[in-house]
Enzyme design. Structure first.
Site, PDB file in Angstrom:
ATOM      1  N   GLU A   1       0.832  -1.208   0.000  1.00 38.21           N
ATOM      2  CA  GLU A   1       0.000   0.000   0.000  1.00 38.21           C
ATOM      3  C   GLU A   1       0.865   1.255   0.000  1.00 38.21           C
ATOM      4  O   GLU A   1       0.528   2.260  -0.633  1.00 38.21           O
ATOM      5  CB  GLU A   1      -0.931  -0.014   1.214  1.00 38.21           C
ATOM      6  CG  GLU A   1      -2.087   0.953   1.136  1.00 38.21           C
ATOM      7  CD  GLU A   1      -3.142   0.559   0.102  1.00 38.21           C
ATOM      8  OE1 GLU A   1      -3.599   1.464  -0.639  1.00 38.21           O
ATOM      9  OE2 GLU A   1      -3.503  -0.625   0.032  1.00 38.21           O
TER      10      GLU A   1
ATOM     11  N   LYS B   1     -12.150  -2.023 -11.428  1.00 37.64           N
ATOM     12  CA  LYS B   1     -11.369  -0.891 -10.939  1.00 37.64           C
ATOM     13  C   LYS B   1      -9.865  -1.175 -10.978  1.00 37.64           C
ATOM     14  O   LYS B   1      -9.410  -2.263 -10.674  1.00 37.64           O
ATOM     15  CB  LYS B   1     -11.755  -0.564  -9.498  1.00 37.64           C
ATOM     16  CG  LYS B   1     -13.110   0.099  -9.347  1.00 37.64           C
ATOM     17  CD  LYS B   1     -13.338   0.436  -7.881  1.00 37.64           C
ATOM     18  CE  LYS B   1     -14.651   1.151  -7.663  1.00 37.64           C
ATOM     19  NZ  LYS B   1     -14.862   1.481  -6.238  1.00 37.64           N
TER      20      LYS B   1
ATOM     21  N   GLU C   1     -14.292  -8.547   3.732  1.00 27.47           N
ATOM     22  CA  GLU C   1     -15.034  -8.230   2.503  1.00 27.47           C
ATOM     23  C   GLU C   1     -16.126  -9.268   2.247  1.00 27.47           C
ATOM     24  O   GLU C   1     -17.185  -8.949   1.704  1.00 27.47           O
ATOM     25  CB  GLU C   1     -14.078  -8.159   1.309  1.00 27.47           C
ATOM     26  CG  GLU C   1     -13.170  -6.934   1.307  1.00 27.47           C
ATOM     27  CD  GLU C   1     -13.877  -5.649   0.875  1.00 27.47           C
ATOM     28  OE1 GLU C   1     -15.070  -5.709   0.509  1.00 27.47           O
ATOM     29  OE2 GLU C   1     -13.237  -4.583   0.910  1.00 27.47           O
TER      30      GLU C   1
END
Length: 455
Positions: A144, A214, A256
């Site tokens: 990240e 995405k 998720e």
């Protein structure tokens, strides 16, 4: 990609509709909706609307864009006898036959997260060499913190040096969601759109990042502020990759999965509530039965439901033209929280903290009973997910919701559960309810939690 309003707002405006037809390799405008078929090779789905006024002429182009991509589960993806990795993205049977019979060497550019490469690098190499593939493997630290345009440009430079055919030689990405996002953006930029294949190696990317359109990188200290909606040619899923994932990262993916359960599938919630610990212990692998229930059977059922429910929400709204999205549950506050404490929280952990707070908001609105609230929080704890964080302050919540207003057409569009496995989107949650929910959330859940179990 957008809605075109063709209402006649000017009484003096003259509008003409044209269809587009191809005759001997040349496109022509044909007035009206009915097109003569004589000598016409092809009629496009696109339309051109010509409007003439005293001020001038306006052409409105309506051009449907269709993306076709496959999400395929395939055990033994790196078995040299399994050609899914090389040909699994090809949807047309005739085209597939042509590729398999072609004498042209197969060429692939492969990007692998460097931690994944340590485990699977030799197997990927053996697979490519066994199938006589001309290849380049690029191992990168796709974390990240490194999710940036610099990383995208590094990939693009290597792709350019390798020289790909942008129509027939897809880039392959092995890794978690960050890796898949970065490579997807690089592919969307190279020669405007080069096909790419996603191979998720974490549970979170298996049921989330792999199945959508995405791509993106972080920018200006904001999560995924730069990106594009370009789906992969295929997402190839092999559950066996999950066996080498640390326990914490499996828990991270379960967040998720729980999101989809709370939004629209009570059966998935009950499955996670009952078997979540077993899924963590087995790492979604073993066929050994526990309490008369096969771990692999439960794992397959859970991933199947999570992927199916995710695709149901994404497929009709791939470019997010409709801003009312149930899949945004857990994603209103978590982006700011995740970036604020980077790298201490994983993505799914930040999402779960967001969801945990929103469960209290639902309870304060009268949408959930106390029993339902407690069951959900207990399930989160059972999945070894954090349910509170000191950095998730009321100030951060308010700022996140204000940002939401800016980017969601002036509405908060807050998905909230209205029962187990049911949800609605709300735009009228008062500041008083948010504050009351926050105080109760902190009072009941603000205890230390260990998020660093890497076993």
């Amino acid at each position: 990609m957008g809605k075109v309003d063709l209402k006649d707002n000017d009484s003096k405006e003259k509008k003409t509709e044209f269809s587009l037809v191809r005759i001997k390799s040349t496109w022509w405008c044909e007035q009206g909706q009915k097109v003569k078929s004589d000598k016409v090779d092809c009629v496009s789905a696109a339309k051109i609307y010509e409007s003439k006024t005293e001020k001038g002429t306006t052409w409105t182009v309506v051009s449907p864009i269709v993306f076709t991509y496959k999400v395929t589960e395939s055990r033994g993806l790196l078995d040299p006898n399994n050609d899914t990795l090389l040909f699994g993205h090809i949807a047309d049977p005739q085209q597939l036959e042509v590729f398999k019979k072609s004498m042209k060497p197969i060429k692939r550019f492969v990007v692998v997260d460097q931690e994944v490469y340590k485990i699977y690098g030799s197997k990927i190499t053996e697979y490519l060499e066994a199938n006589n593939v001309l290849y380049k493997i690029l191992a990168l630290p796709t974390t990240e913190e490194n999710k940036s345009m610099e990383m995208v440009l590094k990939i693009l430079q290597e792709v350019n040096n390798f020289s790909l055919d942008r129509r027939t030689e897809p880039i392959i990405a092995f890794g978690g969601g960050v890796c898949l996002d970065i490579v997807g953006l690089a592919a969307s930029l190279y020669r405007r759109r080069t096909p790419y294949i996603r191979v998720p190696t974490t549970l979170l990317s298996y049921i989330d990042a792999s199945v959508g359109a995405k791509t993106g990188v972080n920018f200006a200290n904001c999560k995924n502020k730069l990106g594009a909606y370009v789906p992969p040619a295929a997402a190839l899923l092999d559950l066996s990759f999950i066996q080498t994932v640390p326990r914490r990262h499996i828990s991270n993916g379960l967040a998720e999965m729980l999101k989809m359960a709370l939004m629209k599938h009570r059966g998935l919630f009950e499955l996670l509530e009952k078997h979540g610990c077993m899924l963590l212990d087995s790492k979604f692998q073993t066929e050994q039965s526990a309490n008369g229930c096969s771990c692999l059977q439960v794992a397959s059922q859970a991933t199947y439901i999570a992927i199916t429910t995710m695709l149901e929400e994404l497929a009709p709204n791939l470019w997010e033209d409709d801003l009312d999205r149930l899949v945004d549950f857990g994603h209103l506050i978590s982006p700011a929280l995740e970036m604020k404490v980077l790298p201490s929280l994983l993505h799914g952990e930040a999402v779960n903290i967001d969801m945990s707070y929103m469960i209290y908001v639902s309870k304060e609105r009268g949408l959930l009973t106390e029993e339902e609230k407690q069951r959900i929080i207990s399930c989160m704890v059972g999945l070894e997910l954090p349910v509170w964080h000191e950095a998730c302050t009321m100030e951060l919540i308010q700022r996140s919701l204000q940002d939401r207003l800016k980017h969601s057409g002036g509405l908060v569009r807050m998905p909230l559960p209205v029962g187990l496995g049911k949800s609605e989107i709300f735009n009228d949650t008062s500041c008083e309810i948010l504050q009351r929910a926050y105080e109760k959330w902190c009072d009941e859940l603000s205890f230390p939690s260990d998020n660093n179990n890497e076993s």
